[in-house]
Design a protein around this motif. Structure first.
Motif, PDB file in Angstrom:
ATOM      1  N   ASP A  90       0.840  -1.199   0.000  1.00 25.65           N
ATOM      2  CA  ASP A  90       0.000   0.000   0.000  1.00 25.65           C
ATOM      3  C   ASP A  90       0.878   1.254   0.000  1.00 25.65           C
ATOM      4  O   ASP A  90       0.643   2.188  -0.768  1.00 25.65           O
ATOM      5  CB  ASP A  90      -0.928  -0.013   1.213  1.00 25.65           C
ATOM      6  N   GLY A  91       1.886   1.266   0.843  1.00 29.23           N
ATOM      7  CA  GLY A  91       2.806   2.398   0.900  1.00 29.23           C
ATOM      8  C   GLY A  91       3.559   2.597  -0.405  1.00 29.23           C
ATOM      9  O   GLY A  91       3.739   3.733  -0.864  1.00 29.23           O
ATOM     10  N   LEU A  92       4.002   1.501  -1.010  1.00 29.13           N
ATOM     11  CA  LEU A  92       4.684   1.582  -2.305  1.00 29.13           C
ATOM     12  C   LEU A  92       3.769   2.180  -3.368  1.00 29.13           C
ATOM     13  O   LEU A  92       4.191   3.021  -4.162  1.00 29.13           O
ATOM     14  CB  LEU A  92       5.133   0.193  -2.770  1.00 29.13           C
ATOM     15  N   LEU A  93       2.527   1.732  -3.379  1.00 30.40           N
ATOM     16  CA  LEU A  93       1.582   2.228  -4.382  1.00 30.40           C
ATOM     17  C   LEU A  93       1.226   3.691  -4.149  1.00 30.40           C
ATOM     18  O   LEU A  93       1.034   4.438  -5.099  1.00 30.40           O
ATOM     19  CB  LEU A  93       0.317   1.358  -4.404  1.00 30.40           C
ATOM     20  N   ARG A  94       1.139   4.096  -2.914  1.00 32.17           N
ATOM     21  CA  ARG A  94       0.841   5.507  -2.615  1.00 32.17           C
ATOM     22  C   ARG A  94       1.950   6.418  -3.151  1.00 32.17           C
ATOM     23  O   ARG A  94       1.673   7.453  -3.742  1.00 32.17           O
ATOM     24  CB  ARG A  94       0.658   5.727  -1.115  1.00 32.17           C
ATOM     25  N   LYS A  95       3.206   6.017  -2.939  1.00 34.62           N
ATOM     26  CA  LYS A  95       4.337   6.799  -3.443  1.00 34.62           C
ATOM     27  C   LYS A  95       4.501   6.605  -4.943  1.00 34.62           C
ATOM     28  O   LYS A  95       4.824   7.542  -5.659  1.00 34.62           O
ATOM     29  CB  LYS A  95       5.622   6.389  -2.735  1.00 34.62           C
ATOM     30  N   LEU A 120      -6.440  -3.847  -0.852  1.00 32.89           N
ATOM     31  CA  LEU A 120      -6.233  -2.905  -1.952  1.00 32.89           C
ATOM     32  C   LEU A 120      -7.556  -2.356  -2.468  1.00 32.89           C
ATOM     33  O   LEU A 120      -7.646  -1.186  -2.837  1.00 32.89           O
ATOM     34  CB  LEU A 120      -5.479  -3.579  -3.103  1.00 32.89           C
ATOM     35  N   GLY A 121      -8.580  -3.187  -2.489  1.00 34.84           N
ATOM     36  CA  GLY A 121      -9.885  -2.771  -2.986  1.00 34.84           C
ATOM     37  C   GLY A 121     -10.590  -1.769  -2.103  1.00 34.84           C
ATOM     38  O   GLY A 121     -11.544  -1.124  -2.529  1.00 34.84           O
ATOM     39  N   GLY A 122     -10.116  -1.612  -0.893  1.00 35.77           N
ATOM     40  CA  GLY A 122     -10.726  -0.655   0.027  1.00 35.77           C
ATOM     41  C   GLY A 122     -10.377   0.788  -0.277  1.00 35.77           C
ATOM     42  O   GLY A 122     -10.926   1.701   0.325  1.00 35.77           O
ATOM     43  N   HIS A 123      -9.473   0.999  -1.190  1.00 32.83           N
ATOM     44  CA  HIS A 123      -9.014   2.349  -1.538  1.00 32.83           C
ATOM     45  C   HIS A 123      -9.026   2.472  -3.057  1.00 32.83           C
ATOM     46  O   HIS A 123      -8.143   1.950  -3.729  1.00 32.83           O
ATOM     47  CB  HIS A 123      -7.600   2.587  -1.018  1.00 32.83           C
ATOM     48  N   THR A 124      -9.995   3.144  -3.605  1.00 34.32           N
ATOM     49  CA  THR A 124     -10.183   3.228  -5.056  1.00 34.32           C
ATOM     50  C   THR A 124      -8.939   3.727  -5.773  1.00 34.32           C
ATOM     51  O   THR A 124      -8.536   3.159  -6.789  1.00 34.32           O
ATOM     52  CB  THR A 124     -11.384   4.127  -5.387  1.00 34.32           C
ATOM     53  N   ASP A 125      -8.313   4.765  -5.242  1.00 32.31           N
ATOM     54  CA  ASP A 125      -7.125   5.310  -5.907  1.00 32.31           C
ATOM     55  C   ASP A 125      -5.962   4.325  -5.886  1.00 32.31           C
ATOM     56  O   ASP A 125      -5.243   4.174  -6.872  1.00 32.31           O
ATOM     57  CB  ASP A 125      -6.722   6.648  -5.278  1.00 32.31           C
ATOM     58  N   ILE A 126      -5.800   3.616  -4.785  1.00 35.18           N
ATOM     59  CA  ILE A 126      -4.735   2.615  -4.680  1.00 35.18           C
ATOM     60  C   ILE A 126      -5.048   1.426  -5.583  1.00 35.18           C
ATOM     61  O   ILE A 126      -4.156   0.890  -6.261  1.00 35.18           O
ATOM     62  CB  ILE A 126      -4.555   2.150  -3.218  1.00 35.18           C
ATOM     63  N   LEU A 127      -6.300   1.016  -5.616  1.00 37.41           N
ATOM     64  CA  LEU A 127      -6.697  -0.104  -6.480  1.00 37.41           C
ATOM     65  C   LEU A 127      -6.409   0.225  -7.941  1.00 37.41           C
ATOM     66  O   LEU A 127      -5.917  -0.628  -8.686  1.00 37.41           O
ATOM     67  CB  LEU A 127      -8.172  -0.449  -6.288  1.00 37.41           C
ATOM     68  N   GLN A 128      -6.698   1.437  -8.360  1.00 33.83           N
ATOM     69  CA  GLN A 128      -6.434   1.821  -9.753  1.00 33.83           C
ATOM     70  C   GLN A 128      -4.947   1.740 -10.080  1.00 33.83           C
ATOM     71  O   GLN A 128      -4.565   1.267 -11.144  1.00 33.83           O
ATOM     72  CB  GLN A 128      -6.967   3.224 -10.038  1.00 33.83           C
ATOM     73  N   LYS A 129      -4.107   2.186  -9.156  1.00 29.03           N
ATOM     74  CA  LYS A 129      -2.661   2.061  -9.365  1.00 29.03           C
ATOM     75  C   LYS A 129      -2.255   0.588  -9.406  1.00 29.03           C
ATOM     76  O   LYS A 129      -1.465   0.181 -10.254  1.00 29.03           O
ATOM     77  CB  LYS A 129      -1.893   2.776  -8.251  1.00 29.03           C
ATOM     78  N   SER A 153      -8.943 -10.180  -8.373  1.00 26.83           N
ATOM     79  CA  SER A 153      -9.282  -8.871  -7.823  1.00 26.83           C
ATOM     80  C   SER A 153     -10.687  -8.459  -8.266  1.00 26.83           C
ATOM     81  O   SER A 153     -11.469  -7.930  -7.461  1.00 26.83           O
ATOM     82  CB  SER A 153      -8.255  -7.828  -8.283  1.00 26.83           C
ATOM     83  N   GLN A 154     -11.014  -8.693  -9.521  1.00 24.63           N
ATOM     84  CA  GLN A 154     -12.342  -8.331 -10.028  1.00 24.63           C
ATOM     85  C   GLN A 154     -13.432  -9.127  -9.318  1.00 24.63           C
ATOM     86  O   GLN A 154     -14.494  -8.599  -8.995  1.00 24.63           O
ATOM     87  CB  GLN A 154     -12.437  -8.540 -11.536  1.00 24.63           C
ATOM     88  N   LYS A 155     -13.174 -10.400  -9.044  1.00 25.98           N
ATOM     89  CA  LYS A 155     -14.155 -11.218  -8.317  1.00 25.98           C
ATOM     90  C   LYS A 155     -14.374 -10.671  -6.914  1.00 25.98           C
ATOM     91  O   LYS A 155     -15.512 -10.623  -6.432  1.00 25.98           O
ATOM     92  CB  LYS A 155     -13.699 -12.670  -8.260  1.00 25.98           C
ATOM     93  N   ILE A 156     -13.302 -10.253  -6.273  1.00 28.79           N
ATOM     94  CA  ILE A 156     -13.407  -9.667  -4.930  1.00 28.79           C
ATOM     95  C   ILE A 156     -14.220  -8.373  -4.996  1.00 28.79           C
ATOM     96  O   ILE A 156     -15.113  -8.141  -4.187  1.00 28.79           O
ATOM     97  CB  ILE A 156     -12.014  -9.401  -4.327  1.00 28.79           C
ATOM     98  N   GLU A 157     -13.927  -7.530  -5.975  1.00 27.96           N
ATOM     99  CA  GLU A 157     -14.660  -6.263  -6.116  1.00 27.96           C
ATOM    100  C   GLU A 157     -16.131  -6.516  -6.436  1.00 27.96           C
ATOM    101  O   GLU A 157     -17.012  -5.827  -5.923  1.00 27.96           O
ATOM    102  CB  GLU A 157     -14.012  -5.385  -7.187  1.00 27.96           C
TER     103      GLU A 157
END
Length: 123
Positions: free
Chosen positions: A46-51, A88-97, A110-114
């Motif tokens: 999550d931290g890697l994706l945010r940066k 990852l799916g809990g944060h739309t912006d992070i999921l998109q990255k 991931s799509q099945k989870i969403e």
């Protein structure tokens, strides 16, 4: 054992997590895949994706996630789906990255989870 296979494969690729693994074992008296991957790995990714500045490291994680997604072990796939992808799916912006780095099997899972979280299967 599936959990041994999972952590051994992970630590081969990411030896920098060895100390976290040892602390996890000391605290829990055993390896708990969902806890370790939730507390340590999902948080780190999550931290890697945010940066989003260490693309090589992000790709390395998503290659490992693809390995997880293609395993016949239900345990390994569940750790990926319910611990990492769910987070990852809990944060739309992070999921998109994250989707930019996902390979075929990880993206499907991931799509099945969403879909499950959106209520698609309950309508």
């Amino acid at each position: 054992m599936d959990s041994d296979n999972l952590i051994n494969q992970f630590l081969k690729l990411f030896p920098e997590f060895h100390d976290c693994y040892i602390e996890h074992l000391e605290l829990n008296q055993e390896f708990l895949g969902h806890v370790f991957f939730g507390d340590e790995v999902a948080t780190y990714v999550d931290g890697l994706l945010r940066k989003n500045d260490d693309k090589e490291q992000i790709e390395k994680f998503f290659n490992f996630f693809e390995w997880m997604a293609t395993q016949t072990s239900l345990y390994i796939v569940q750790v990926l789906s319910t611990t990492i992808l769910y987070d990852l799916g809990g944060h739309t912006d992070i999921l998109q990255k994250a989707q930019c780095y996902m390979k075929l099997h990880t993206k499907r899972l991931s799509q099945k989870i969403e879909d499950l979280h959106s209520g698609k299967y309950f309508s």
